[in-house]
Design a protein around this motif. Structure first.
Motif, PDB file in Angstrom:
ATOM      1  N   LYS A  13       4.531  12.893  11.999  1.00 39.71           N
ATOM      2  CA  LYS A  13       3.342  12.601  12.796  1.00 39.71           C
ATOM      3  C   LYS A  13       2.134  13.336  12.223  1.00 39.71           C
ATOM      4  O   LYS A  13       1.003  12.837  12.296  1.00 39.71           O
ATOM      5  CB  LYS A  13       3.571  13.010  14.248  1.00 39.71           C
ATOM      6  CG  LYS A  13       4.657  12.217  14.964  1.00 39.71           C
ATOM      7  CD  LYS A  13       4.845  12.702  16.391  1.00 39.71           C
ATOM      8  CE  LYS A  13       5.952  11.929  17.098  1.00 39.71           C
ATOM      9  NZ  LYS A  13       6.180  12.434  18.494  1.00 39.71           N
ATOM     10  N   ASP A  14       2.373  14.511  11.663  1.00 41.64           N
ATOM     11  CA  ASP A  14       1.284  15.284  11.067  1.00 41.64           C
ATOM     12  C   ASP A  14       0.925  14.760   9.677  1.00 41.64           C
ATOM     13  O   ASP A  14      -0.259  14.707   9.312  1.00 41.64           O
ATOM     14  CB  ASP A  14       1.675  16.766  10.965  1.00 41.64           C
ATOM     15  CG  ASP A  14       1.919  17.408  12.314  1.00 41.64           C
ATOM     16  OD1 ASP A  14       1.341  16.931  13.312  1.00 41.64           O
ATOM     17  OD2 ASP A  14       2.695  18.378  12.375  1.00 41.64           O
ATOM     18  N   TYR A  15       1.944  14.405   8.891  1.00 40.49           N
ATOM     19  CA  TYR A  15       1.731  13.936   7.522  1.00 40.49           C
ATOM     20  C   TYR A  15       2.548  12.654   7.340  1.00 40.49           C
ATOM     21  O   TYR A  15       3.764  12.698   7.170  1.00 40.49           O
ATOM     22  CB  TYR A  15       2.137  15.025   6.517  1.00 40.49           C
ATOM     23  CG  TYR A  15       1.356  16.298   6.747  1.00 40.49           C
ATOM     24  CD1 TYR A  15       0.035  16.413   6.319  1.00 40.49           C
ATOM     25  CD2 TYR A  15       1.917  17.370   7.447  1.00 40.49           C
ATOM     26  CE1 TYR A  15      -0.701  17.563   6.567  1.00 40.49           C
ATOM     27  CE2 TYR A  15       1.193  18.526   7.690  1.00 40.49           C
ATOM     28  CZ  TYR A  15      -0.118  18.616   7.254  1.00 40.49           C
ATOM     29  OH  TYR A  15      -0.849  19.745   7.498  1.00 40.49           O
ATOM     30  N   LEU A  16       1.849  11.545   7.417  1.00 46.97           N
ATOM     31  CA  LEU A  16       2.496  10.237   7.415  1.00 46.97           C
ATOM     32  C   LEU A  16       3.178   9.956   6.080  1.00 46.97           C
ATOM     33  O   LEU A  16       2.784  10.495   5.037  1.00 46.97           O
ATOM     34  CB  LEU A  16       1.462   9.147   7.700  1.00 46.97           C
ATOM     35  CG  LEU A  16       0.678   9.265   9.014  1.00 46.97           C
ATOM     36  CD1 LEU A  16      -0.343   8.142   9.103  1.00 46.97           C
ATOM     37  CD2 LEU A  16       1.616   9.248  10.215  1.00 46.97           C
ATOM     38  N   LEU A  17       4.190   9.085   6.120  1.00 46.30           N
ATOM     39  CA  LEU A  17       4.839   8.642   4.890  1.00 46.30           C
ATOM     40  C   LEU A  17       3.926   7.655   4.165  1.00 46.30           C
ATOM     41  O   LEU A  17       3.442   6.690   4.759  1.00 46.30           O
ATOM     42  CB  LEU A  17       6.176   7.976   5.195  1.00 46.30           C
ATOM     43  CG  LEU A  17       7.291   8.874   5.742  1.00 46.30           C
ATOM     44  CD1 LEU A  17       8.534   8.041   6.015  1.00 46.30           C
ATOM     45  CD2 LEU A  17       7.615   9.998   4.779  1.00 46.30           C
ATOM     46  N   ILE A  18       3.697   7.912   2.892  1.00 49.03           N
ATOM     47  CA  ILE A  18       2.888   7.038   2.042  1.00 49.03           C
ATOM     48  C   ILE A  18       3.807   6.412   1.008  1.00 49.03           C
ATOM     49  O   ILE A  18       4.478   7.118   0.244  1.00 49.03           O
ATOM     50  CB  ILE A  18       1.766   7.832   1.345  1.00 49.03           C
ATOM     51  CG1 ILE A  18       0.831   8.461   2.378  1.00 49.03           C
ATOM     52  CG2 ILE A  18       0.982   6.939   0.386  1.00 49.03           C
ATOM     53  CD1 ILE A  18      -0.181   9.420   1.780  1.00 49.03           C
ATOM     54  N   GLU A  19       3.845   5.092   0.957  1.00 46.33           N
ATOM     55  CA  GLU A  19       4.725   4.426   0.001  1.00 46.33           C
ATOM     56  C   GLU A  19       4.253   4.660  -1.428  1.00 46.33           C
ATOM     57  O   GLU A  19       3.058   4.613  -1.716  1.00 46.33           O
ATOM     58  CB  GLU A  19       4.787   2.926   0.289  1.00 46.33           C
ATOM     59  CG  GLU A  19       5.780   2.181  -0.593  1.00 46.33           C
ATOM     60  CD  GLU A  19       5.973   0.737  -0.204  1.00 46.33           C
ATOM     61  OE1 GLU A  19       6.217  -0.091  -1.105  1.00 46.33           O
ATOM     62  OE2 GLU A  19       5.886   0.431   1.004  1.00 46.33           O
ATOM     63  N   VAL A  20       5.207   4.904  -2.317  1.00 50.83           N
ATOM     64  CA  VAL A  20       4.918   5.120  -3.737  1.00 50.83           C
ATOM     65  C   VAL A  20       5.532   4.003  -4.583  1.00 50.83           C
ATOM     66  O   VAL A  20       4.884   3.458  -5.477  1.00 50.83           O
ATOM     67  CB  VAL A  20       5.472   6.482  -4.211  1.00 50.83           C
ATOM     68  CG1 VAL A  20       5.202   6.681  -5.702  1.00 50.83           C
ATOM     69  CG2 VAL A  20       4.863   7.615  -3.404  1.00 50.83           C
ATOM     70  N   GLY A  21       6.805   3.686  -4.318  1.00 48.73           N
ATOM     71  CA  GLY A  21       7.472   2.711  -5.173  1.00 48.73           C
ATOM     72  C   GLY A  21       8.851   2.366  -4.673  1.00 48.73           C
ATOM     73  O   GLY A  21       9.199   2.630  -3.514  1.00 48.73           O
ATOM     74  N   ARG A  22       9.635   1.828  -5.587  1.00 48.13           N
ATOM     75  CA  ARG A  22      10.967   1.348  -5.245  1.00 48.13           C
ATOM     76  C   ARG A  22      11.914   1.668  -6.385  1.00 48.13           C
ATOM     77  O   ARG A  22      11.608   1.424  -7.556  1.00 48.13           O
ATOM     78  CB  ARG A  22      10.915  -0.158  -5.013  1.00 48.13           C
ATOM     79  CG  ARG A  22      12.195  -0.803  -4.524  1.00 48.13           C
ATOM     80  CD  ARG A  22      11.925  -2.223  -4.066  1.00 48.13           C
ATOM     81  NE  ARG A  22      13.124  -2.852  -3.513  1.00 48.13           N
ATOM     82  CZ  ARG A  22      13.886  -3.710  -4.177  1.00 48.13           C
ATOM     83  NH1 ARG A  22      13.565  -4.071  -5.430  1.00 48.13           N
ATOM     84  NH2 ARG A  22      14.968  -4.223  -3.610  1.00 48.13           N
ATOM     85  N   MET A  23      13.093   2.236  -6.043  1.00 50.95           N
ATOM     86  CA  MET A  23      14.112   2.538  -7.042  1.00 50.95           C
ATOM     87  C   MET A  23      15.310   1.616  -6.818  1.00 50.95           C
ATOM     88  O   MET A  23      15.784   1.466  -5.688  1.00 50.95           O
ATOM     89  CB  MET A  23      14.561   3.993  -6.957  1.00 50.95           C
ATOM     90  CG  MET A  23      15.540   4.378  -8.063  1.00 50.95           C
ATOM     91  SD  MET A  23      16.127   6.075  -7.947  1.00 50.95           S
ATOM     92  CE  MET A  23      17.384   5.922  -6.667  1.00 50.95           C
ATOM     93  N   VAL A  24      15.785   1.018  -7.900  1.00 57.59           N
ATOM     94  CA  VAL A  24      16.929   0.118  -7.856  1.00 57.59           C
ATOM     95  C   VAL A  24      17.955   0.581  -8.885  1.00 57.59           C
ATOM     96  O   VAL A  24      17.598   0.871 -10.036  1.00 57.59           O
ATOM     97  CB  VAL A  24      16.513  -1.339  -8.160  1.00 57.59           C
ATOM     98  CG1 VAL A  24      17.724  -2.264  -8.127  1.00 57.59           C
ATOM     99  CG2 VAL A  24      15.442  -1.815  -7.184  1.00 57.59           C
TER     100      VAL A  24
END
Length: 488
Positions: free
Chosen positions: A289-300
């Motif tokens: 809630k204090d530091y939101l998740l920011i999308e970076v990428g995707r690992m496969v």
């Protein structure tokens, strides 16, 4: 005569008395850790050499090759080249593992799971050496060898020793958050595919303007989360101890490729001085809630191994393997890992382990390191092996220097200022539904029952009680013990 007066004095290997075996010598309370702490270095270096040839920890593992693709612009935060363009792909190798068991042990036991990713970037290799939980049992690397000893075998009986496990936990209250996670439903992931991966530690990202932020990594499983209960885990351990290893291989074989969406939490540098928990304490989490998740990428992971030994056993990961734009934080546990992981590989695989195929960077390596066991290239030929030189040898790139950060204080063995080991563990307990709480308590009670000394049980119950009175009371009831009048 008191108990302490009867006991031998702790010394280092040369016989000199040890003044503090609980806290590393750091520059001020926050750190970083100083190389002059020779007791810490001796302790970690000796620990790395206790077993040959398998890993001391994370000996049982599985792995696969794959790729990482950038899906969001994070260039405002980091100059790391492999993250500088949406759609950019790099090859990766990922190793999953248990922690405490030997190489031939079962992989469905209650244990944290290693989650290590080697990124082959144009600036060299970047390793993220994480696990499936956001916190750890300890926050200072000087205690790590002692902790792992409790998870291994008793020196007299050569059997696992619950007395040592809970004696150490009860004397190390910072472990409570991880202990709670370990004995919850998350303690036995159903497969390596059905668990998250986390960097756990705080790291530093620096952009092209030399502006920095603190970050934490999150790999969210796209397969969802699945766990095993104690009975099912034990049954599979007896029937198929390599169950998770086989599951990963079979999933990739039938092209059901495991994937994770990668996020970071970003904290401005100045927030580290005012946040309600020390952001470098690896026994704590940052609130999303204090530091939101920011999308970076995707690992496969989409490619199976060709040879287990060459790829999984010889894979060497180190939290100290950075690329420009990604750096360490003063996290004391991380600071110790920066040394101990690479030192373990130099011992286990040799000084030239990074030239092995699975570890070899996909870019040119130019340095002045020569000779050593397992040197199988031209060893630098006739080029100069010293620097500075006047013969065209490689030179430094000032743009690749880590960004500076301020340190202050006296060089001393200093514990973390923060001593609240209970709030986050209690918050986690209260988040669980009634069935999850019951399973958590049952798992803890069953694990603690074999402990011989009642004082160890009572000492640990006090930690549960301080996290949540119901938590402590239920564990005490399960063990048939009366809860003393604890001060909250």
């Amino acid at each position: 005569m008191s108990d302490k007066q009867k006991r031998d004095q702790l010394t280092n290997s040369s016989g000199a008395p040890v003044g503090d075996n609980q806290n590393s010598i750091t520059a001020g309370s926050r750190g970083p850790t100083l190389i002059q702490d020779v007791h810490l270095l001796e302790k970690l270096a000796h620990f790395n050499r206790e077993r040959i040839p398998e890993r001391v920890v994370h000996a049982k593992g599985a792995g696969a090759h794959g790729f990482f693709e950038v899906t969001n612009d994070v260039t405002p935060y980091t100059k790391a080249k492999f993250l500088n363009e949406v759609g950019k792909r790099i090859p990766v190798f990922t190793r999953f593992s248990t922690v405490a068991g030997e190489r031939g042990s079962a992989d469905t036991v209650r244990d944290p799971r290693g989650f290590a990713v080697k990124c082959y970037t144009e600036d060299g290799n970047y390793d993220l050496v994480g696990k499936n939980t956001p916190v750890f049992f300890l926050r200072d690397a000087i205690k790590f060898p002692d902790f792992i000893h409790t998870q291994k075998r008793n020196p007299a009986t050569n059997m696992k020793d619950p007395n040592a496990v809970w004696d150490f936990f009860s004397l190390s209250p910072e472990s409570l958050h991880q202990v709670t996670i370990l004995h919850s439903d998350r303690g036995i992931p159903a497969t390596y595919r059905h668990m998250h991966g986390l960097g756990s530690h705080t790291f530093k990202w620096t952009n092209t303007e030399s502006s920095s932020v603190w970050v934490k990594y999150h790999f969210k499983s796209e397969q969802g989360i699945k766990n095993l209960d104690e009975e099912t885990g034990n049954r599979i351990a007896g029937e198929n101890p390599d169950y998770k290893t086989g599951d990963l291989y079979k999933a990739i074989e039938k092209r059901d490729y495991p994937a994770w969406t990668v996020y970071v939490q970003i904290m401005p540098l100045e927030d580290a001085n005012t946040y309600r928990f020390d952001p470098f304490d690896v026994t704590k989490v940052w609130s999303q809630k204090d530091y939101l998740l920011i999308e970076v990428g995707r690992m496969v992971t989409d490619q199976n191994l060709k040879n287990y030994f060459a790829e999984v056993e010889q894979a060497a990961f180190s939290p100290g393997r950075f690329v420009p734009g990604i750096e360490a934080s003063p996290d004391k546990m991380l600071q110790g890992r920066l040394f101990v992981y690479s030192d373990a590989h130099r011992y286990r695989l040799g000084a030239n382990h990074e030239a092995m195929p699975v570890n070899r960077p996909r870019t040119q390596v130019s340095n002045y390191q020569r000779d050593g066991f397992m040197r199988f290239d031209d060893n630098g030929g006739g080029k100069p092996n010293y620097e500075p030189n006047s013969y065209g040898g490689p030179v430094e790139d000032p743009n690749s220097k880590p960004a500076p950060f301020e340190v202050s204080g006296y060089a001393d063995s200093v514990r973390y200022d923060e001593s609240d080991h209970y709030t986050q563990a209690g918050d986690l307990y209260r988040l669980l539904d009634s069935d999850e709480k019951s399973r958590l308590v049952k798992n803890i009670v069953e694990s603690m029952k074999p402990v011989e000394k009642e004082e160890i049980k009572l000492r640990q119950i006090e930690h549960f009680y301080k996290a949540d009175t119901e938590y402590g009371q239920r564990v005490a009831d399960g063990l048939g013990l009366k809860v003393p009048e604890y001060e909250l």
